[in-house]
Write a protein that holds these residues in place. Structure first.
Motif, mmCIF file in Angstrom:
data_model
loop_
_atom_site.group_PDB
_atom_site.id
_atom_site.type_symbol
_atom_site.label_atom_id
_atom_site.label_comp_id
_atom_site.label_asym_id
_atom_site.label_seq_id
_atom_site.Cartn_x
_atom_site.Cartn_y
_atom_site.Cartn_z
ATOM 1 N N LYS A 1 0.841 -1.187 0.000
ATOM 2 C CA LYS A 1 0.000 0.000 0.000
ATOM 3 C C LYS A 1 0.881 1.244 0.000
ATOM 4 O O LYS A 1 1.693 1.432 0.898
ATOM 5 C CB LYS A 1 -0.922 0.016 1.220
ATOM 6 C CG LYS A 1 -1.951 -1.109 1.216
ATOM 7 C CD LYS A 1 -2.883 -0.995 2.407
ATOM 8 C CE LYS A 1 -3.940 -2.095 2.392
ATOM 9 N NZ LYS A 1 -4.855 -1.990 3.558
ATOM 10 N N THR A 2 0.733 2.027 -1.015
ATOM 11 C CA THR A 2 1.485 3.275 -1.117
ATOM 12 C C THR A 2 0.653 4.402 -0.520
ATOM 13 O O THR A 2 -0.479 4.629 -0.952
ATOM 14 C CB THR A 2 1.809 3.607 -2.582
ATOM 15 O OG1 THR A 2 2.524 2.511 -3.156
ATOM 16 C CG2 THR A 2 2.641 4.880 -2.678
ATOM 17 N N PRO A 3 1.182 5.069 0.503
ATOM 18 C CA PRO A 3 0.387 6.151 1.102
ATOM 19 C C PRO A 3 0.131 7.261 0.098
ATOM 20 O O PRO A 3 1.000 7.618 -0.698
ATOM 21 C CB PRO A 3 1.271 6.640 2.261
ATOM 22 C CG PRO A 3 2.655 6.206 1.895
ATOM 23 C CD PRO A 3 2.497 4.924 1.125
ATOM 24 N N ALA A 4 -1.068 7.745 0.134
ATOM 25 C CA ALA A 4 -1.436 8.829 -0.782
ATOM 26 C C ALA A 4 -0.696 10.103 -0.398
ATOM 27 O O ALA A 4 -0.610 10.465 0.773
ATOM 28 C CB ALA A 4 -2.944 9.063 -0.741
ATOM 29 N N VAL A 5 -0.126 10.738 -1.389
ATOM 30 C CA VAL A 5 0.616 11.977 -1.176
ATOM 31 C C VAL A 5 -0.309 13.144 -1.488
ATOM 32 O O VAL A 5 -0.810 13.269 -2.607
ATOM 33 C CB VAL A 5 1.870 12.033 -2.065
ATOM 34 C CG1 VAL A 5 2.611 13.348 -1.856
ATOM 35 C CG2 VAL A 5 2.776 10.847 -1.767
ATOM 36 N N GLN A 6 -0.549 13.948 -0.484
ATOM 37 C CA GLN A 6 -1.423 15.095 -0.665
ATOM 38 C C GLN A 6 -0.598 16.329 -1.015
ATOM 39 O O GLN A 6 0.403 16.623 -0.366
ATOM 40 C CB GLN A 6 -2.231 15.368 0.602
ATOM 41 C CG GLN A 6 -3.196 14.237 0.964
ATOM 42 C CD GLN A 6 -4.009 14.566 2.199
ATOM 43 O OE1 GLN A 6 -3.729 15.539 2.885
ATOM 44 N NE2 GLN A 6 -5.008 13.752 2.482
#
Length: 204
Positions: free
Chosen positions: A61-66
């Motif tokens: 799971k790649t953390p979403a980059v905001q």
């Protein structure tokens, strides 16, 4: 650790392939169960298990980059609230705005001088209360000074016949001012900085 496929003979692997082939054709559930393992094999990500079975690795799971949200720009009156506050203080203590907004050309010099004295006293009080000033150059006006190479053009402005390279020799016409301490009060968000002086109404 040994390869689990080494324990299977060629005919055993052939029979397993034939069996999987037909099961994939007739069973949607079996095909869906085999698909992750096939994809993991193609990607070279099969992991050996103690039982000799293989399974696809869990998805990473790649953390979403905001994207950073830029703050909303302040309106001009809020961005320059300190400058407006200074004008308000000069008006309150020295009637500065009243003086500069008045057309003094119609008044005799004596009246202008008397008004200027009042404005000077109040404005000087504000400056000394909220700012600490000192001359840029310590010499007195009219003294001979030398401007060295690499001088700060913001602190020293050259006038007259400017030619060649420094050092320059000249006469000090104004020693300049520099602020060494600023003590402005914080402008409350509840205040309207555009109001420099309220209207005054005297009730009967």
């Amino acid at each position: 650790m040994t390869d689990p496929s080494a324990s299977l003979s060629f005919f055993a692997r052939f029979w397993l392939a034939w069996l999987c082939f037909w099961r994939c054709l007739v069973s949607r559930e079996f095909a869906q169960a085999v698909l992750p393992t096939s994809r993991a094999y193609d990607a070279g990500q099969l992991k050996e298990l103690p039982s000799g079975d293989t399974q696809a690795p869990p998805p990473v799971k790649t953390p979403a980059v905001q994207a950073p949200v830029a703050p909303a720009p302040l309106p001009p009156e809020r961005e320059h609230a300190s400058a407006l506050s200074l004008l308000a203080m000069l008006q309150r203590e020295g009637r500065f705005l009243d003086f500069v907004q008045e057309n003094v050309a119609a008044f005799p010099d004596a009246d202008v001088g008397a008004a200027a004295r009042i404005v000077h006293e109040g404005c000087r009080k504000v400056v000394h209360q909220y700012l600490t000033l000192q001359p840029v150059l310590p010499q007195g006006e009219g003294d001979k000074v030398t401007v060295p190479p690499g001088f700060d053009a913001q602190r020293i402005r050259l006038t007259g016949n400017v030619a060649g390279e420094p050092p320059y020799g000249g006469t000090l016409r104004h020693h300049g001012w520099v602020t060494t301490e600023v003590k402005f009060p914080t402008v409350s968000p509840a205040m309207e900085p555009r109001v420099l002086a309220p209207a005054e109404v005297e009730l009967a």
